[in-house]
Design a protein around this motif. Structure first.
Motif, PDB file in Angstrom:
ATOM      1  N   LEU A 195      23.926  62.709  24.335  1.00 58.98           N
ATOM      2  CA  LEU A 195      22.588  63.022  25.191  1.00 58.98           C
ATOM      3  C   LEU A 195      22.564  62.098  26.523  1.00 58.98           C
ATOM      4  O   LEU A 195      22.466  62.753  27.644  1.00 58.98           O
ATOM      5  N   VAL A 196      23.442  61.062  26.559  1.00 58.66           N
ATOM      6  CA  VAL A 196      23.537  60.443  27.905  1.00 58.66           C
ATOM      7  C   VAL A 196      24.419  61.069  28.625  1.00 58.66           C
ATOM      8  O   VAL A 196      24.207  61.205  29.761  1.00 58.66           O
ATOM      9  N   ILE A 197      25.690  61.650  28.310  1.00 57.45           N
ATOM     10  CA  ILE A 197      26.530  62.751  29.048  1.00 57.45           C
ATOM     11  C   ILE A 197      25.710  63.844  29.571  1.00 57.45           C
ATOM     12  O   ILE A 197      25.698  64.004  30.873  1.00 57.45           O
ATOM     13  N   ALA A 198      25.060  64.619  28.634  1.00 56.92           N
ATOM     14  CA  ALA A 198      24.306  65.720  29.183  1.00 56.92           C
ATOM     15  C   ALA A 198      23.105  65.177  30.421  1.00 56.92           C
ATOM     16  O   ALA A 198      22.616  65.805  31.259  1.00 56.92           O
ATOM     17  N   THR A 199      22.464  63.978  30.250  1.00 59.86           N
ATOM     18  CA  THR A 199      21.526  63.495  31.163  1.00 59.86           C
ATOM     19  C   THR A 199      22.190  62.776  32.224  1.00 59.86           C
ATOM     20  O   THR A 199      21.565  63.398  33.440  1.00 59.86           O
ATOM     21  N   ALA A 200      23.102  62.291  32.043  1.00 57.87           N
ATOM     22  CA  ALA A 200      24.032  61.768  33.401  1.00 57.87           C
ATOM     23  C   ALA A 200      24.476  63.121  34.203  1.00 57.87           C
ATOM     24  O   ALA A 200      24.479  63.014  35.469  1.00 57.87           O
ATOM     25  N   ILE A 201      24.920  64.299  33.666  1.00 59.69           N
ATOM     26  CA  ILE A 201      25.403  65.430  34.314  1.00 59.69           C
ATOM     27  C   ILE A 201      24.148  65.875  35.268  1.00 59.69           C
ATOM     28  O   ILE A 201      24.288  66.457  36.351  1.00 59.69           O
ATOM     29  N   ALA A 202      22.963  65.897  34.568  1.00 57.54           N
ATOM     30  CA  ALA A 202      21.661  66.294  35.327  1.00 57.54           C
ATOM     31  C   ALA A 202      21.417  65.591  36.332  1.00 57.54           C
ATOM     32  O   ALA A 202      20.858  66.002  37.616  1.00 57.54           O
ATOM     33  N   ALA A 203      21.409  64.288  36.059  1.00 56.62           N
ATOM     34  CA  ALA A 203      20.944  63.393  37.158  1.00 56.62           C
ATOM     35  C   ALA A 203      21.913  63.329  38.202  1.00 56.62           C
ATOM     36  O   ALA A 203      21.514  63.458  39.475  1.00 56.62           O
ATOM     37  N   VAL A 204      23.444  63.646  38.033  1.00 53.13           N
ATOM     38  CA  VAL A 204      24.294  63.750  39.188  1.00 53.13           C
ATOM     39  C   VAL A 204      23.864  64.989  39.974  1.00 53.13           C
ATOM     40  O   VAL A 204      23.944  64.928  41.328  1.00 53.13           O
ATOM     41  N   ILE A 205      23.613  66.233  39.272  1.00 53.42           N
ATOM     42  CA  ILE A 205      23.245  67.220  39.897  1.00 53.42           C
ATOM     43  C   ILE A 205      21.958  67.164  40.803  1.00 53.42           C
ATOM     44  O   ILE A 205      21.927  67.851  41.974  1.00 53.42           O
ATOM     45  N   VAL A 206      20.998  66.491  40.350  1.00 49.02           N
ATOM     46  CA  VAL A 206      19.783  66.186  41.056  1.00 49.02           C
ATOM     47  C   VAL A 206      20.022  65.301  42.501  1.00 49.02           C
ATOM     48  O   VAL A 206      19.563  65.726  43.443  1.00 49.02           O
ATOM     49  N   PHE A 207      21.004  64.214  42.376  1.00 44.38           N
ATOM     50  CA  PHE A 207      21.389  63.503  43.330  1.00 44.38           C
ATOM     51  C   PHE A 207      22.066  64.107  44.349  1.00 44.38           C
ATOM     52  O   PHE A 207      21.716  64.031  45.575  1.00 44.38           O
ATOM     53  N   ARG A 208      23.042  65.027  44.020  1.00 44.03           N
ATOM     54  CA  ARG A 208      23.674  65.530  44.949  1.00 44.03           C
ATOM     55  C   ARG A 208      23.390  66.975  45.547  1.00 44.03           C
ATOM     56  O   ARG A 208      23.709  67.158  46.557  1.00 44.03           O
ATOM     57  N   TYR A 209      22.506  67.536  44.586  1.00 44.66           N
ATOM     58  CA  TYR A 209      22.224  69.083  45.155  1.00 44.66           C
ATOM     59  C   TYR A 209      20.624  69.224  45.147  1.00 44.66           C
ATOM     60  O   TYR A 209      20.341  70.290  45.333  1.00 44.66           O
ATOM     61  N   LYS A 210      19.804  68.173  44.709  1.00 42.42           N
ATOM     62  CA  LYS A 210      18.586  68.203  44.546  1.00 42.42           C
ATOM     63  C   LYS A 210      17.966  69.443  43.870  1.00 42.42           C
ATOM     64  O   LYS A 210      16.882  69.954  44.091  1.00 42.42           O
ATOM     65  N   ASP A 211      18.660  69.682  42.828  1.00 44.07           N
ATOM     66  CA  ASP A 211      18.544  70.879  42.054  1.00 44.07           C
ATOM     67  C   ASP A 211      17.494  70.504  40.876  1.00 44.07           C
ATOM     68  O   ASP A 211      17.822  70.244  39.591  1.00 44.07           O
ATOM     69  N   ILE A 212      15.929  70.742  41.288  1.00 39.16           N
ATOM     70  CA  ILE A 212      15.184  70.427  40.199  1.00 39.16           C
ATOM     71  C   ILE A 212      15.099  71.393  39.182  1.00 39.16           C
ATOM     72  O   ILE A 212      14.796  70.960  37.997  1.00 39.16           O
ATOM     73  N   ALA A 213      15.543  72.403  39.255  1.00 36.58           N
ATOM     74  CA  ALA A 213      15.590  73.555  38.168  1.00 36.58           C
ATOM     75  C   ALA A 213      16.377  73.245  37.196  1.00 36.58           C
ATOM     76  O   ALA A 213      16.236  73.367  35.888  1.00 36.58           O
ATOM     77  N   TYR A 214      17.858  72.697  37.423  1.00 37.70           N
ATOM     78  CA  TYR A 214      18.664  72.416  36.440  1.00 37.70           C
ATOM     79  C   TYR A 214      18.198  71.102  35.582  1.00 37.70           C
ATOM     80  O   TYR A 214      18.368  71.243  34.440  1.00 37.70           O
ATOM     81  N   ALA A 215      17.512  70.406  36.270  1.00 39.77           N
ATOM     82  CA  ALA A 215      16.935  68.890  35.834  1.00 39.77           C
ATOM     83  C   ALA A 215      16.188  69.628  34.787  1.00 39.77           C
ATOM     84  O   ALA A 215      15.792  68.952  33.701  1.00 39.77           O
ATOM     85  N   GLY A 216      15.002  70.455  35.157  1.00 44.15           N
ATOM     86  CA  GLY A 216      14.005  70.757  34.410  1.00 44.15           C
ATOM     87  C   GLY A 216      14.497  71.435  32.985  1.00 44.15           C
ATOM     88  O   GLY A 216      13.764  71.037  31.848  1.00 44.15           O
ATOM     89  N   VAL A 217      15.447  72.186  33.022  1.00 45.83           N
ATOM     90  CA  VAL A 217      15.981  72.552  31.636  1.00 45.83           C
ATOM     91  C   VAL A 217      16.584  71.751  30.760  1.00 45.83           C
ATOM     92  O   VAL A 217      16.436  71.864  29.798  1.00 45.83           O
TER      93      VAL A 217
END
Length: 274
Positions: A195-217
């Protein structure tokens, strides 16, 4: 003139192939639920063979496929329009979406056939093309029209996010099926690590790409995992720790998304000026 005609023909073939592959994957998914191979649907296998795999989300989480295919149908129609034939972004993506869709169908067959190791390989066959597509489209890095964002960027973000989570679940399920004991590490601990790995990946996507849709899923998946954990608490000791941790990660990811979302207009303006 001949070269231009050749390019047009290649674009047309790519457009039709993408449309057919996406529709084909959807049909395979529907048929597999109506007439499941070997008598068990994907959901039934998850709820029986893998009922003790803690990282699997609650059943309702898989309703996200409705959103995924809604987005993919919008993408399929958008990219097949005549005025999108020579779109450079779509040309760069090429047949990657076709590859992902074909592997999506292959994955269904392998999973229902209980060939779980091969199903992991097929899942990577979906994940990798989507990752490359995400990069080639420059999602979160370049300004595009609202229509292109809705019909191309968002569908890819949502699809990639769910497949990222599904890959983790698929690997965990395959390891469980073949009797891996966790290397001496407690099942709940392994689940928390995943779960930490999956969350960390999503957090990186949000920080680097401002991708809220990815984080929402990803948040959706985390909440569903917490919900399922609460439902099987009777069978597992200390399951409340997993449930609460999943909720904590979901809240933290929402917080990160909100913070980055508040900065989004400024970031978009800055990139536009550059």
């Amino acid at each position: 003139m001949q070269q231009s005609t050749s390019h047009n023909n290649q674009d047309f073939i790519r457009q039709i192939a993408t449309l057919v592959a996406i529709v084909g994957a959807f049909v395979v998914n529907i048929v597999s639920n109506i007439f499941p191979l070997n008598g068990l649907s994907i959901g039934a296998i998850s709820n029986t063979l893998f009922q003790d795999v803690l990282v699997i989300p609650a059943n309702y989480a898989f309703a996200v496929w409705g959103l995924i295919y809604l987005g993919l149908f919008a993408l399929a129609i958008y990219q097949v329009l005549p005025n999108q034939k020579q779109d450079e972004d779509l040309r760069k993506v090429g047949y990657l979406l076709v590859i992902a869709s074909v592997f999506q169908s292959i994955w269904v067959y392998l999973f229902l056939s209980r060939l779980f190791t091969l199903s992991v390989v097929a899942m990577l066959g979906i994940l990798v093309p989507l990752m490359v597509t995400y990069h080639l489209l420059g999602i979160g890095k370049k300004r595009v029209s609202r229509t292109k964002k809705l019909c191309l960027h968002y569908p890819i973000s949502i699809y990639l996010s769910w497949i990222s989570v599904a890959t983790v679940v698929n690997v965990a399920s395959a390891l469980y099926f073949y009797g891996w004991n966790g290397g001496g590490i407690n099942n709940q601990v392994w689940t928390i690590i995943l779960l930490v790995i999956a969350t960390a990946i999503a957090a990186v996507i949000v920080f680097r790409y401002k991708d809220i849709a990815y984080a929402g899923v990803t948040v959706w998946a985390l909440i569903a995992i917490a919900k399922r954990s609460a439902g099987i608490a009777v069978k597992h000791s200390n399951i409340d720790v997993l449930r609460n941790f999943a909720i904590f990660l979901a809240v933290m990811l929402v917080f990160v998304a909100i913070i980055k979302g508040m900065n989004l207009p400024h970031a978009e303006t800055q990139r536009h000026r550059e």
